[in-house]
Write a protein that holds these residues in place. Structure first.
Motif: not given
Length: 156
Positions: A116-133
């Protein structure tokens, strides 16, 4: 390899089983998020509660799982897919920590809705983190599928 933490919230044990498999394969530490408020085990009642909390951006108090994350470089964050986003206890965990410089890897369980939008929602909350697939599992957790995913993302 960096120090790994697997954090998860699970209402019906599906996400827990997924988290346990990730921990088994990575050797990471595991942490269950336990909310002060329990959700109904009746699906329809729980769905109404959750939909309202998500719409309000509600973050429940966590009784367990909210300990410091300073010693971890890589953090897997697991949640059921609830209305295309993360469960409110997971949002509480994310908002209570600083993920700057950390690597975050989302995973979810669903009845077929995917990440769903989970990965995008986590990325929005953790702006200074590296988000892997991230990855979603619908149904039974298959060790081989998790192993392929982990090899792909951790060797990038």
């Amino acid at each position: 390899m960096s120090k790994i933490l697997i954090v998860y919230y699970s209402l019906f044990q599906n996400t827990k089983n997924f988290a346990l498999e990730i921990a088994r394969q990575t050797g990471g530490d595991i942490r269950e998020l336990i909310s002060e408020k329990n959700y109904s085990f009746n699906y329809n009642t729980a769905a109404k509660e959750v939909r309202s909390e998500i719409a309000r951006g509600f973050c429940p108090k966590l009784l367990s799982g909210n300990e410091p994350i300073d010693n971890y470089d890589t953090i897997f964050i697991g949640t059921p897919n609830w209305f295309k986003t993360m469960a409110p206890p997971v949002r509480s965990f994310i908002r209570n920590h600083n993920f700057e410089g950390k690597t975050i890897i989302p995973f979810s369980t669903s009845g077929g809705g995917g990440l769903g939008e989970i990965q995008d929602d986590i990325a929005k909350e953790c702006l200074k983190a590296k988000i892997l697939p991230g990855i979603d599992v619908s149904g039974q957790v298959v060790r081989e599928d998790i192993e392929k995913w982990l090899k792909r993302i951790l060797n990038e």
